[in-house]
Scaffold this active site. Structure first.
Site, mmCIF file in Angstrom:
data_model
loop_
_atom_site.group_PDB
_atom_site.id
_atom_site.type_symbol
_atom_site.label_atom_id
_atom_site.label_comp_id
_atom_site.label_asym_id
_atom_site.label_seq_id
_atom_site.Cartn_x
_atom_site.Cartn_y
_atom_site.Cartn_z
ATOM 1 N N HIS A 1 76.654 -53.266 -17.328
ATOM 2 C CA HIS A 1 76.845 -53.636 -18.726
ATOM 3 C C HIS A 1 78.292 -53.440 -19.154
ATOM 4 O O HIS A 1 79.045 -52.659 -18.569
ATOM 5 C CB HIS A 1 75.939 -52.806 -19.642
ATOM 6 C CG HIS A 1 76.265 -51.348 -19.660
ATOM 7 N ND1 HIS A 1 75.985 -50.503 -18.618
ATOM 8 C CD2 HIS A 1 76.881 -50.579 -20.612
ATOM 9 C CE1 HIS A 1 76.388 -49.280 -18.914
ATOM 10 N NE2 HIS A 1 76.954 -49.291 -20.107
ATOM 11 N N ASP B 1 80.099 -52.225 -22.695
ATOM 12 C CA ASP B 1 79.627 -51.426 -23.819
ATOM 13 C C ASP B 1 79.535 -52.238 -25.113
ATOM 14 O O ASP B 1 80.471 -52.953 -25.492
ATOM 15 C CB ASP B 1 80.564 -50.237 -24.059
ATOM 16 C CG ASP B 1 80.426 -49.170 -22.991
ATOM 17 O OD1 ASP B 1 79.315 -49.013 -22.456
ATOM 18 O OD2 ASP B 1 81.429 -48.500 -22.688
ATOM 19 N N HIS C 1 80.233 -51.752 -16.065
ATOM 20 C CA HIS C 1 80.067 -50.542 -15.271
ATOM 21 C C HIS C 1 78.585 -50.212 -15.113
ATOM 22 O O HIS C 1 77.728 -50.763 -15.803
ATOM 23 C CB HIS C 1 80.836 -49.354 -15.864
ATOM 24 C CG HIS C 1 80.509 -49.051 -17.295
ATOM 25 N ND1 HIS C 1 80.984 -49.793 -18.356
ATOM 26 C CD2 HIS C 1 79.747 -48.070 -17.852
ATOM 27 C CE1 HIS C 1 80.537 -49.294 -19.490
ATOM 28 N NE2 HIS C 1 79.777 -48.241 -19.209
ATOM 29 N N ARG D 1 82.630 -38.808 -24.549
ATOM 30 C CA ARG D 1 83.327 -40.092 -24.578
ATOM 31 C C ARG D 1 83.788 -40.424 -25.979
ATOM 32 O O ARG D 1 83.061 -40.182 -26.946
ATOM 33 C CB ARG D 1 82.377 -41.194 -24.077
ATOM 34 C CG ARG D 1 83.046 -42.526 -23.796
ATOM 35 C CD ARG D 1 82.047 -43.538 -23.302
ATOM 36 N NE ARG D 1 81.280 -44.125 -24.395
ATOM 37 C CZ ARG D 1 80.307 -45.025 -24.234
ATOM 38 N NH1 ARG D 1 79.964 -45.398 -23.020
ATOM 39 N NH2 ARG D 1 79.686 -45.526 -25.270
#
Length: 296
Positions: free
Chosen positions: A101, A103, A238, A252
């Site tokens: 995917h 993000d 990723h 993150r």
């Protein structure tokens, strides 16, 4: 191969299509000059890995702000209730992001980049792979490239139990800084090719979302605690390997993005409104989105 430069940073390429490891910079002390050097490297390598950082939450947020305004995850609960800019995810029995995917593609302005700090990683397993969406587009045949350039796709947040959160983006987006074209569909969030029938859409998306997994386009990274990864969300996907059984904690920050741009669609949406009674669930979802856009 190791190359010097970029504000005394040591840069080592990790794979042919993308990925580089960077040493010689302390992100806790990084200022605008170091951030600009990292931005330049990111445009070249698409994903960067900086081991041995071990930054605090405040340092992580401060570094991320060099690249733009930060946002936390729009749908998942954040344990850092007092720091909206940072999102933490802890797992101990397999990866959560274990589908390829990009993000937040269900948003109008998906993230420009993500900056991830591996706070704790399992002794074995839990590697992450990235793929170059530049390479995925550039290695398509010219007829397939031409077809994709004329299409758009519907993305939604169904994996986050928010199927009502959706957006249409070009199947091929043009990177606003490099001008290169990237194949912009993914198996996690992309639901429907807007200009095709349901069967045609399913067939094309199945082909394209498998195509981006070609090993020639990818890099695989084995984590160590304290490593920071930075990736350009406009031209990569990723995937977290779901093969670990001990605690894996990541923190993150995400930089608010720009609206994906590409060539305008060459065909109207399909099926036609008069055929909606026989439409699939994703067809109905698409027309719900289109009606909302028309009335906005």
């Amino acid at each position: 191969m190791t190359q010097a430069g970029h504000a005394n940073m040591e840069v080592t390429r990790l794979a042919g299509a993308l990925g580089a490891q960077v040493r010689g910079v302390d992100l806790a002390m990084a200022g605008p000059e170091q951030a600009e050097a990292i931005r330049s490297l990111l445009l070249e390598h698409l994903v960067l890995f900086l081991p041995g950082q071990r930054i605090t939450v405040d340092e992580h947020i401060a570094f991320g702000r060099h690249f733009g305004t930060l946002e936390s995850h729009p749908n998942l609960k954040n344990p850092f209730t007092d720091r909206d800019e940072l999102f933490e995810l802890a797992a101990s029995h397999g990866g959560i992001a274990d589908e390829w995917h990009t993000d937040l593609t269900f948003q109008e302005r998906p993230a420009v980049m993500s900056i991830l700090h591996m706070v704790k990683c399992p002794e074995t397993g839990g590697d992450t792979l990235w793929t170059s969406l530049y390479a995925a587009f550039e290695e398509l045949s010219p007829p397939m490239q031409d077809l994709c350039l004329g299409l758009t796709a519907l993305h939604d947040a169904a994996p986050h139990n928010r199927p009502d959160s959706m957006m249409v983006h070009p199947v091929v987006r043009e990177h606003p800084e490099t001008g290169r074209k990237a194949l912009y569909v993914n198996e996690h969030f992309t639901r429907r090719i807007v200009e095709m029938s349901a069967g045609e859409s399913d067939a094309l998306l199945r082909y394209l979302t498998n195509w981006v997994k070609n090993p020639r386009f990818t890099v695989r990274y084995r984590w160590s605690e304290g490593t920071v990864a930075i990736w350009d969300n406009r031209c990569t996907q990723h995937f977290v390997l779901n093969d670990f059984d001990s605690e894996r904690i990541i923190q993150r920050v995400t930089v608010i993005g720009d609206q994906p741009q590409g060539e305008p669609p060459r065909w109207p949406p399909w099926p036609r409104p008069e055929r909606l009674s026989a439409a699939s669930r994703h067809d109905r979802q698409l027309f719900s989105y289109l009606r909302r856009k028309e009335s906005a």
